[in-house]
Write a protein that holds these residues in place. Structure first.
Motif, mmCIF file in Angstrom:
data_model
loop_
_atom_site.group_PDB
_atom_site.id
_atom_site.type_symbol
_atom_site.label_atom_id
_atom_site.label_comp_id
_atom_site.label_asym_id
_atom_site.label_seq_id
_atom_site.Cartn_x
_atom_site.Cartn_y
_atom_site.Cartn_z
ATOM 1 N N UNK A 281 -32.534 121.608 100.099
ATOM 2 C CA UNK A 281 -33.395 122.775 100.575
ATOM 3 C C UNK A 281 -34.744 122.978 100.001
ATOM 4 N N UNK A 282 -35.052 122.123 98.835
ATOM 5 C CA UNK A 282 -36.387 121.923 98.382
ATOM 6 C C UNK A 282 -37.108 120.817 99.348
ATOM 7 N N UNK A 283 -36.300 120.010 99.818
ATOM 8 C CA UNK A 283 -37.010 118.898 100.792
ATOM 9 C C UNK A 283 -37.368 119.648 102.042
ATOM 10 N N UNK A 536 -42.138 125.123 95.462
ATOM 11 C CA UNK A 536 -41.363 124.547 94.764
ATOM 12 C C UNK A 536 -41.361 124.915 93.325
ATOM 13 N N UNK A 537 -42.598 125.188 92.747
ATOM 14 C CA UNK A 537 -42.425 125.909 91.511
ATOM 15 C C UNK A 537 -41.802 127.112 91.341
ATOM 16 N N UNK A 555 -47.054 119.014 88.639
ATOM 17 C CA UNK A 555 -48.159 118.133 88.212
ATOM 18 C C UNK A 555 -47.686 116.584 88.227
ATOM 19 N N UNK A 556 -46.682 116.311 87.979
ATOM 20 C CA UNK A 556 -46.234 115.055 88.263
ATOM 21 C C UNK A 556 -45.879 114.481 89.602
ATOM 22 N N UNK A 557 -45.476 115.259 90.472
ATOM 23 C CA UNK A 557 -45.448 115.041 91.963
ATOM 24 C C UNK A 557 -46.961 114.824 92.381
ATOM 25 N N UNK A 558 -47.883 115.581 92.020
ATOM 26 C CA UNK A 558 -49.151 115.477 92.543
ATOM 27 C C UNK A 558 -49.716 114.047 92.146
ATOM 28 N N UNK A 559 -49.333 113.657 90.818
ATOM 29 C CA UNK A 559 -49.771 112.324 90.361
ATOM 30 C C UNK A 559 -49.124 111.321 91.166
ATOM 31 N N UNK A 560 -47.773 111.506 91.534
ATOM 32 C CA UNK A 560 -47.002 110.429 92.314
ATOM 33 C C UNK A 560 -47.648 110.337 93.677
ATOM 34 N N UNK A 561 -47.966 111.518 94.362
ATOM 35 C CA UNK A 561 -48.566 111.428 95.903
ATOM 36 C C UNK A 561 -50.026 110.888 95.617
ATOM 37 N N UNK A 562 -50.733 110.856 94.671
ATOM 38 C CA UNK A 562 -52.070 110.396 94.525
ATOM 39 C C UNK A 562 -51.752 108.908 94.371
ATOM 40 N N UNK A 563 -50.824 108.202 93.646
ATOM 41 C CA UNK A 563 -50.330 107.021 93.539
ATOM 42 C C UNK A 563 -49.979 106.441 94.828
ATOM 43 N N UNK A 564 -49.254 107.077 95.528
ATOM 44 C CA UNK A 564 -48.585 106.563 96.811
ATOM 45 C C UNK A 564 -49.863 106.399 97.961
ATOM 46 N N UNK A 565 -50.705 107.606 97.836
ATOM 47 C CA UNK A 565 -51.883 107.307 98.830
ATOM 48 C C UNK A 565 -52.568 106.300 98.458
ATOM 49 N N UNK A 603 -40.948 116.722 98.154
ATOM 50 C CA UNK A 603 -39.430 117.159 98.493
ATOM 51 C C UNK A 603 -38.502 116.082 97.705
ATOM 52 N N UNK A 604 -38.711 114.862 98.267
ATOM 53 C CA UNK A 604 -37.806 113.789 97.741
ATOM 54 C C UNK A 604 -37.868 113.751 96.231
ATOM 55 N N UNK A 605 -39.013 113.645 95.685
ATOM 56 C CA UNK A 605 -39.188 113.532 94.162
ATOM 57 C C UNK A 605 -38.409 114.485 93.446
ATOM 58 N N UNK A 606 -38.345 115.637 94.246
ATOM 59 C CA UNK A 606 -37.213 116.875 93.686
ATOM 60 C C UNK A 606 -35.953 116.292 93.293
ATOM 61 N N UNK A 607 -35.401 115.566 94.319
ATOM 62 C CA UNK A 607 -34.023 114.867 94.116
ATOM 63 C C UNK A 607 -33.871 114.252 92.656
ATOM 64 N N UNK A 608 -34.703 113.501 92.205
ATOM 65 C CA UNK A 608 -34.235 112.807 90.848
ATOM 66 C C UNK A 608 -34.740 113.785 89.723
ATOM 67 N N UNK A 609 -35.695 114.950 90.227
ATOM 68 C CA UNK A 609 -36.026 115.932 88.921
ATOM 69 C C UNK A 609 -35.079 116.683 88.698
ATOM 70 N N UNK A 610 -34.375 117.446 89.933
ATOM 71 C CA UNK A 610 -33.112 118.229 89.859
ATOM 72 C C UNK A 610 -31.945 117.371 89.201
#
Length: 736
Positions: A281-283, A536-537, A555-565, A603-610
């Motif tokens: 649902x989050x994705x 998401x929060x 915050x971590x997901x924003x960092x991951x997005x920045x790294x992917x970009x 959304x996908x990173x939330x899979x592992x977070x959850x």
């Protein structure tokens, strides 16, 4: 959740039959109805849209449809030689008779004399259609390409450029099948059971197949971009295998602990099943957040991707339990079944390697946090120089007719001829005509303009006169200099020439549309990011009854997005290692890709977070010791998260093998984000930060706790923890 899963388990035949009917039925209906994919960008208030509307009003020759170019070049002699013309003229006559073709302007006519290059080795014919590209069937587009290229033999090369020519070579799924095979190998190694390996693949394939068929049917109701099926498959396969893996893993753990298949499935349902439900649902929420951008081009991509994720989630919660009923204990390997029969049930044990890793992080949380942040920031640095823009045909795969025609035009006329600008406006009086001529005069000496044919004045279908002025930039359509030229025309050249006349001239053409599209997306991107992060929060706060857990996750997901970009910028814009994935040229990043990738990877990173934090929360409720909960949660889920990440990375990376640049960028961006998320963030940064925060991880103000609705991932006592090995909690301290 338990009732739903167990119902599907008990009625396995019915559930499997329903899914097969859905898959086959949707596929047949989609094939019968066909698909009508449209790369339509609707920017009603933009200059480019107003210019297009005016061009469509030209009486008797309105440019309401797309315009293609047949480019031909000779390696010996000139294109004006009699033997070359004898091959081109009959071919153009055949093209003129094709469906939807309204006009063909040959370079051998007075009207097309400017279509012959100065060295007379390259020329092009203009083919006007009475319909936009999306109304031309792929078979008709292929017919245009085949007829045109039939004249190219020996020293004569003939190619076609334009949106219709692109429909003859739609995006493909690339190496998706290779990715599935690689994922199957990882599953086999992880489980050691052929049947356990097959289950996630089957559920993902069935759900994604249904999703792609639904996307095809959606094309008859809304605008759906051509790349949507590939993005749908990309998202669906990635999460589909993962969701099934989470459930199968927990189910197998229950069997090894001595539970019956039904009991083991019940435990899996209220733990991993609820995690899958929330993650899915989050994705979907993140993907549907693309609607906040308010650009119709993204609506089909958002709906298609979210439908694929929703179906994979439903398949994991319904089809997978039914398949487990058919397999029973065979989801365990022979060695595991033999050991269970000989030694009896065994309490679930933490992975030794992951247990040691987790304890090491707990002992040194500050160095672990700093090291992981350093890696992420280093990878994200190229993101600071990312330039958004639509890539031109010069980045199409080698061997395609659009790429070959682009190169021929650039060689004979200059790169700007691949994306001319069109200035259009009403010119009903002498003052307006003089203003248009002044614009043309200003452009003739402009340093960024390669050429400007004579202005045309044509009667409008509704009365009056419309002026049309074509401008060939000196730079390629995707270059920053071309975007700067568009802005210069609108902000300086046209206002200076039309001042005091009341004349309004608009800059249009495909390149101008791309510039407006990029600008509109860039302006709306902050709102989109804020909406996705905010929703998401809230969802994570409701589930985990915490403020710090969702805050750090965001915050971590924003960092991951920045790294992917940063990674895709380095590869596709800087050219680093581009040759390894078939990219021989660099260019800007499509403006809608950051939106799509951010929604997907967030959304996908939330899979592992959850999955990780839910297990830590289970241990926290049982032990009331934060450090022990973090150690046990990571030790119990580390192997599964790693396997899931490897599978998702393999599936995403396989799309990089395809020829379409957009699919390549999406595949590499999601693959790198998932790999970074699983290896650095969930396995290092999250446990380190949670160790630093201690009991504060689970703090929630009482007033907020009363306001937020109750939605828990695990059910107290439903996970069978009473039978687990008792663990005496360590004395509480400030860091726990």
């Amino acid at each position: 959740m338990r009732r739903l899963v167990l119902f599907c388990h008990r009625h396995a035949g019915l559930i499997i039959g329903v899914w097969l009917v859905v898959l086959v039925g949707l596929t047949l209906v989609n094939r019968t109805a066909g698909a009508d994919y449209r790369d339509t960008v609707n920017l009603p208030a933009s200059d480019s849209s107003r210019a297009q509307d005016l061009l469509a009003q030209v009486k008797g020759g309105g440019q309401s449809g797309d315009s293609e170019r047949i480019v031909f070049a000779t390696s010996s002699g000139t294109v004006t030689d009699a033997q070359i013309r004898a091959r081109i003229d009959p071919m153009l006559a055949k093209v003129a008779a094709l469906p939807h073709v309204s006009q063909v302007v040959s370079p051998y006519t007075p009207q097309g004399q400017a279509q012959i290059a100065g060295d007379q080795r390259v020329a092009f014919a203009t083919v006007s259609y009475d319909a936009p590209a999306n109304k031309v069937a792929p078979s008709q587009a292929q017919q245009l390409v085949d007829v045109a290229r039939s004249a190219g033999q020996g020293d004569l090369q003939v190619e076609v450029s334009g949106q219709i020519a692109m429909r003859a070579s739609p995006p493909s799924l690339g190496g998706a099948y290779i990715g599935l095979i690689a994922a199957a190998a990882v599953l086999l190694i992880t489980f050691g059971s052929l049947f356990s390996m097959v289950l996630p693949i089957i559920t993902a394939a069935v759900s994604v197949g249904s999703g792609v068929a639904i996307v095809g049917l959606l094309t008859h109701a809304i605008n759906v971009a051509q790349v949507s099926p590939q993005i749908t498959a990309l998202m669906g396969l990635g999460v589909g295998v993962d969701y099934a893996l989470f459930l199968v893993t927990r189910y197998r753990q229950g069997l090894l602990a001595g539970r019956s298949p039904q009991e083991a499935l019940g435990v899996a349902a209220v733990t991993s099943g609820r995690s899958v439900l929330f993650a899915g649902l989050t994705v979907c929420v993140a993907l549907l957040g693309m609607f906040t951008v308010r650009l119709n081009f993204l609506y089909g991509i958002a709906l298609g991707s979210s439908i694929a994720v929703l179906l994979t989630m439903l398949a994991a919660l319904t089809l997978l339990p039914a398949l487990l009923r058919l397999l029973g204990m065979r989801v365990l390997s022979r060695r595991e079944r033999r050991r269970l029969a000989e030694r009896g049930p065994q309490a679930e044990r933490e992975g030794r390697a992951w247990g040691r890793w987790a304890r090491g992080i707990i002992r040194l949380p500050v160095p672990a946090t700093l090291a992981s942040l350093a890696v992420i920031v280093l990878l994200a640095l190229p993101f600071l120089s990312m330039r958004l823009g639509i890539s031109d045909a010069g980045l199409d795969p080698k061997g395609t007719t659009t790429r070959a025609s682009y190169d021929l035009l650039a060689e004979g006329f200059g790169p700007g001829y691949n994306g001319p600008l069109v200035i259009a406006g009403h010119a009903d009086g002498a003052a307006a005509r003089q203003a248009v001529q002044r614009v043309a005069g200003s452009l003739s000496g402009h340093e960024d303009v390669a050429g400007t044919p004579q202005a045309m004045f044509a009667p409008a279908s509704g009365g009056g006169t419309i002026a049309v002025l074509t401008v060939y930039p000196d730079s390629a359509p995707q270059d920053k200099a071309t975007a700067d030229l568009v802005h210069d025309l609108r902000d300086r050249v046209i206002p200076a020439a039309t001042q005091g006349t009341g004349t309004r001239l608009y800059v249009g053409g495909t390149t101008a549309v791309d510039v407006d599209f990029s600008q509109a997306l860039t302006q709306r991107l902050p709102l989109f990011i804020a909406v996705v992060v905010g929703i998401s929060f809230i969802l994570l706060a409701i589930v985990f009854r915490s403020l710090l857990v969702p805050l750090t996750a965001a915050l971590m997901n924003l960092l991951a997005a920045g790294a992917a970009f940063g990674i895709i910028t380095a590869v596709f814009e800087w050219g680093w290692a581009g040759a390894l994935i078939g990219q021989d040229r660099t260019g800007p990043i499509e403006p809608y890709l950051p939106v799509l990738l951010f929604a997907g990877l967030f959304g996908l990173s939330m899979d592992y977070e959850v999955f990780l934090v839910a297990r830590i929360q289970e241990e926290w409720h049982r032990l009331r010791d934060n450090r022990q909960a973090v150690v046990r949660g990571l030790a119990a889920t580390g192997r599964t998260i790693t396997a899931a990440a490897i599978i998702m990375v393999l599936v995403f990376a396989s799309f990089v093998l395809g020829g379409n640049r957009v699919v390549k960028i999406a595949g590499l961006g999601l693959a790198s984000a998932v790999l970074l998320d699983a290896v650095v963030i969930r396995s290092l940064l999250v446990p380190a930060v949670m160790a630093l925060f201690g009991r504060a991880n689970w703090w929630l103000p009482r007033w907020l706790d009363r306001i937020l609705p109750r939605l828990t991932i695990e059910e107290p006592g439903a996970d069978g923890t009473a039978t687990d090995e008792a663990v005496a909690p360590e004395p509480a301290s400030a860091g726990r």
